[in-house]
Design an enzyme around this catalytic site. Structure first.
Site, short mmCIF file in Angstrom:
data_model
loop_
_atom_site.label_atom_id
_atom_site.label_comp_id
_atom_site.label_asym_id
_atom_site.label_seq_id
_atom_site.Cartn_x
_atom_site.Cartn_y
_atom_site.Cartn_z
N GLU A 197 3.26 -10.12 16.04
CA GLU A 197 3.81 -9.54 17.33
C GLU A 197 3.46 -10.84 18.16
O GLU A 197 4.32 -11.25 19.03
CB GLU A 197 3.92 -7.85 17.29
CG GLU A 197 5.03 -7.42 18.13
CD GLU A 197 5.08 -6.24 18.25
OE1 GLU A 197 6.18 -5.97 18.14
OE2 GLU A 197 4.16 -5.76 19.02
N GLY A 241 0.77 -1.62 0.11
CA GLY A 241 -0.26 0.00 0.20
C GLY A 241 0.95 1.12 -0.07
O GLY A 241 2.00 1.16 -1.16
N ASP A 255 11.08 -3.99 9.75
CA ASP A 255 9.70 -2.81 9.12
C ASP A 255 9.79 -2.59 8.56
O ASP A 255 11.15 -1.68 8.62
CB ASP A 255 9.00 -2.66 10.51
CG ASP A 255 7.46 -3.02 11.11
OD1 ASP A 255 7.80 -4.67 10.09
OD2 ASP A 255 7.47 -3.34 12.35
N TYR A 296 2.49 1.87 2.00
CA TYR A 296 4.30 1.82 2.91
C TYR A 296 5.17 1.94 1.67
O TYR A 296 6.17 2.05 2.39
CB TYR A 296 4.29 1.10 3.84
CG TYR A 296 3.44 1.37 4.62
CD1 TYR A 296 3.71 0.98 6.71
CD2 TYR A 296 2.40 0.96 5.03
CE1 TYR A 296 3.54 1.06 7.30
CE2 TYR A 296 1.37 1.41 6.34
CZ TYR A 296 1.95 1.53 7.82
OH TYR A 296 1.40 1.57 9.13
#
Length: 330
Positions: free
Chosen positions: A279, A100, A187, A102
């Site tokens: 997570e 997306g 990340d 990101y």
């Protein structure tokens, strides 16, 4: 007939890099029983005190109760440890998920990585994205390469994170078992500010979450619903690990990814989504399968947090962002 007692043989000696590769490929294909025996597993139901990261005198604690090192500034010699690992000619695969909007973080991530991340080592970035045309053209250093992995889009950011373990598992099965020695999953909405080198390599590596490394475990944001596969009782847990960093030897990270994916599938079949998606499942895995090395919050900070006394240097940090602008849903 007497009872058979298995004998463990330990051999100490020099191994050439060519032999090392053969041994590693063989070890990945050994039986499940032998793979599991390599892990430090905690019996469920065992009562134990929560370990501290910072002592009462304010000094950092450099080792866990199970004798895994916690990597802080000053606990290693960067020149020495890089020299040792460079002789082994290791390759570090690195997965980055930029789905997306990101993709906006990719340029800063890659440019800062090329200044700080395993400089002088063989690094292969695998960028998972649904917008391959938005992957920036960043000049890579010697020994570094990048592969774009095109994946389907999603209209939920939670779904984006939930699929990461599955994609990591499949990538290891299809490529990394033959192409890499270590793998890190990082990340994308992060930036490198200082050296990240061979001191981070190990069998199974987790990072201490910057928001909870001095928090009582009863206040950790673990998944607390018993019906979820990620459930952790209030009496259990050593540390809270950040899902933004997962690393280690290829075969060990594979076990994490496969186990978490299986647990995520079981939850999904019951319409359960753990508190913090993958997570939460990673923390469940690490409670009962101890990592062999921990990275201090130097290796996962948050740009909005002021630097603390024990964190002498910030190496890797989550950038400030407007979630409403980059996430497809609240």
């Amino acid at each position: 007939m007497g009872v058979f007692h298995p004998v463990r043989l330990i051999y100490l000696g020099y191994t050439s890099s060519s032999i090392r590769f053969k041994v590693q490929r063989f070890c990945f294909n050994i039986t499940k029983e032998h793979q599991e025996s390599a892990l430090l597993q905690l019996p469920q139901g065992l009562s134990f005190n929560q370990p501290s990261v910072v002592g009462p005198d304010g000094k950092i604690v450099p080792v866990t109760p199970w004798l895994a090192p916690i990597v802080w500034e000053g606990t290693f010699d960067p020149t020495l440890i890089d020299s040792v690992y460079k002789q082994q000619n290791v390759t570090i695969a690195t997965t980055v998920f930029a789905l997306g909007k990101y993709t906006v973080f990719l340029k800063e991530f890659l440019e800062s990585a090329e200044q700080n991340y395993f400089v002088g080592f063989h690094v292969h970035y695998f960028i998972f994205t649904d917008h391959p045309e938005e992957v920036p053209d960043v000049k890579l250093g010697e020994g570094h390469q990048l592969t774009v992995m095109t994946v389907d889009s999603s209209n939920r950011w939670q779904e984006m994170t939930l699929r990461r373990m599955e994609r990591l598992e499949k990538l290891i099965e299809s490529r990394l078992v033959k192409e890499a020695d270590y793998v890190f999953s990082l990340d994308v909405d992060t930036k490198f500010y200082a050296r990240w080198g061979a001191e981070t390599l190990g069998r199974l590596v987790g990072v201490l979450h910057p928001g909870y490394y001095q928090t009582p475990r009863e206040q950790f944001p673990y998944e607390r619903r018993p019906e979820s596969q990620a459930f952790i009782p209030y009496s259990d847990g050593d540390y809270y690990y950040g899902g933004a960093v997962l690393g280690g030897a290829v075969k060990d990270v594979y076990e994490v990814a496969k186990t978490c994916r299986e647990q995520l599938d079981i939850d999904a079949a019951k319409s359960i989504e753990a508190a913090w998606q993958e997570e939460s499942h990673l923390n469940k895995y690490f409670v009962y399968n101890k990592p062999s090395k921990l990275l201090s919050p130097e290796y996962l900070w948050q740009d909005f947090k002021p630097q603390t006394n024990e964190v002498k240097i910030i190496r890797f940090s989550q950038v400030i962002k407007n979630y409403a602008a980059v996430r497809p849903n609240p």
